[in-house]
Design an enzyme around this catalytic site. Structure first.
Site, short mmCIF file in Angstrom:
data_model
loop_
_atom_site.label_atom_id
_atom_site.label_comp_id
_atom_site.label_asym_id
_atom_site.label_seq_id
_atom_site.Cartn_x
_atom_site.Cartn_y
_atom_site.Cartn_z
NE ARG A 71 14.56 95.80 61.95
CZ ARG A 71 14.86 94.50 61.90
NH1 ARG A 71 14.14 93.63 62.58
NH2 ARG A 71 15.88 94.06 61.18
CD GLU A 108 28.28 85.51 57.26
OE1 GLU A 108 27.45 86.19 57.90
OE2 GLU A 108 29.44 85.29 57.66
P1 AMP Z 1 21.37 93.00 53.70
O1 AMP Z 1 20.53 92.23 52.72
O2 AMP Z 1 22.63 92.30 54.08
O3 AMP Z 1 21.62 94.42 53.23
O4 AMP Z 1 20.56 93.09 55.06
C1 AMP Z 1 19.54 94.02 55.22
C2 AMP Z 1 18.36 93.44 55.92
O5 AMP Z 1 18.75 92.71 57.08
C3 AMP Z 1 17.44 94.56 56.38
O6 AMP Z 1 16.10 94.19 56.09
C4 AMP Z 1 17.70 94.68 57.87
O7 AMP Z 1 16.48 94.79 58.58
C5 AMP Z 1 18.44 93.41 58.27
N1 AMP Z 1 19.73 93.71 58.92
C6 AMP Z 1 20.96 93.40 58.44
N2 AMP Z 1 21.92 93.73 59.31
C7 AMP Z 1 21.30 94.29 60.36
C8 AMP Z 1 21.74 94.87 61.59
N3 AMP Z 1 23.05 94.93 61.92
N4 AMP Z 1 20.82 95.35 62.45
C9 AMP Z 1 19.50 95.30 62.14
N5 AMP Z 1 19.01 94.76 61.00
C10 AMP Z 1 19.90 94.27 60.12
#
Ligand code: AMP
Length: 183
Positions: A71, A108
């Site tokens: 996205r 996770e």
């Molecule tokens: P993180 O590495 O944990 O910061 O996760 C970010 C990535 O996971 C981004 O590329 C987001 O597109 C996706 N992502 C994580 N959590 C969500 C969420 N609640 N809704 C949509 N996309 C998420």
């Protein structure tokens, strides 16, 4: 173009859908599909993200915009066009055809790997990194490492949504982070 705060607020509050328990139980997925389908909302959000690539006088102060698969691509490509600079994709492992830098990071459960082409940046390129959601920050952190390894300098990170309760911001150190909305 400056973005009207009320118009931006309407786009973010009315056009992003919370989908409970997707892709797994306990996760509230932020679905930006309605926003992308709305021309005015999408335009407003692209302009708001693009402001992270301009200085206080409105002069463009980045050389490249990075989008994170998938996205992040949809948001970063029009931001790059709005700023008049190039777009660089950071992709999941095995998708880029040329020689790449690879960066793994912990999820996770398990591990993920992102890649960027080794020749994506010129030495010293100032880079704006864009994604839709900042959650734990692992994805953006890995992307920042790839930019640095490629010779670029991360000027700023801009996201649509920051999930503040996951404290992803702490992984970014003193890098400038702009979140259009925080939940
Ligand atoms: P993180 O590495 O944990 O910061 O996760 C970010 C990535 O996971 C981004 O590329 C987001 O597109 C996706 N992502 C994580 N959590 C969500 C969420 N609640 N809704 C949509 N996309 C998420």
């Amino acid at each position: 173009m400056t973005v009207d705060a009320a118009v931006l607020h309407d786009a973010l509050s009315g056009l992003i859908r919370d989908v409970p328990d997707f892709p797994e139980v306990g996760v509230v997925f932020k679905d930006i599909s309605p926003l992308l389908a709305d021309h005015d909302g999408f335009t407003t959000v692209v302009e708001a993200l693009a402001s992270s690539g301009r200085d206080e006088k409105g002069v463009v102060d980045v050389d490249k915009v990075v989008g994170i698969e998938a996205r992040g691509f949809i948001l970063a490509a029009p931001v790059a066009l709005a700023l008049g600079v190039g777009f660089v994709p950071v992709r999941k492992a095995g998708k880029l055809p040329g020689p790449t830098h690879r960066q793994s990071y912990l999820l996770e459960y398990g591990e993920a790997t992102l890649e960027v082409h080794q020749d994506a940046f010129r030495e010293g390129d100032r880079v704006l990194v864009i994604d839709d959601v900042l959650a734990t920050g692992g994805t953006v952190d890995a992307t920042m490492r790839l930019v640095t390894r490629g010779g670029g300098v991360v000027s700023a990170v801009a996201v649509l949504i920051e999930l503040g309760f996951l404290s992803g911001r702490e992984k970014l150190g003193d890098c400038r982070l702009s979140a259009l909305t925080t939940t």
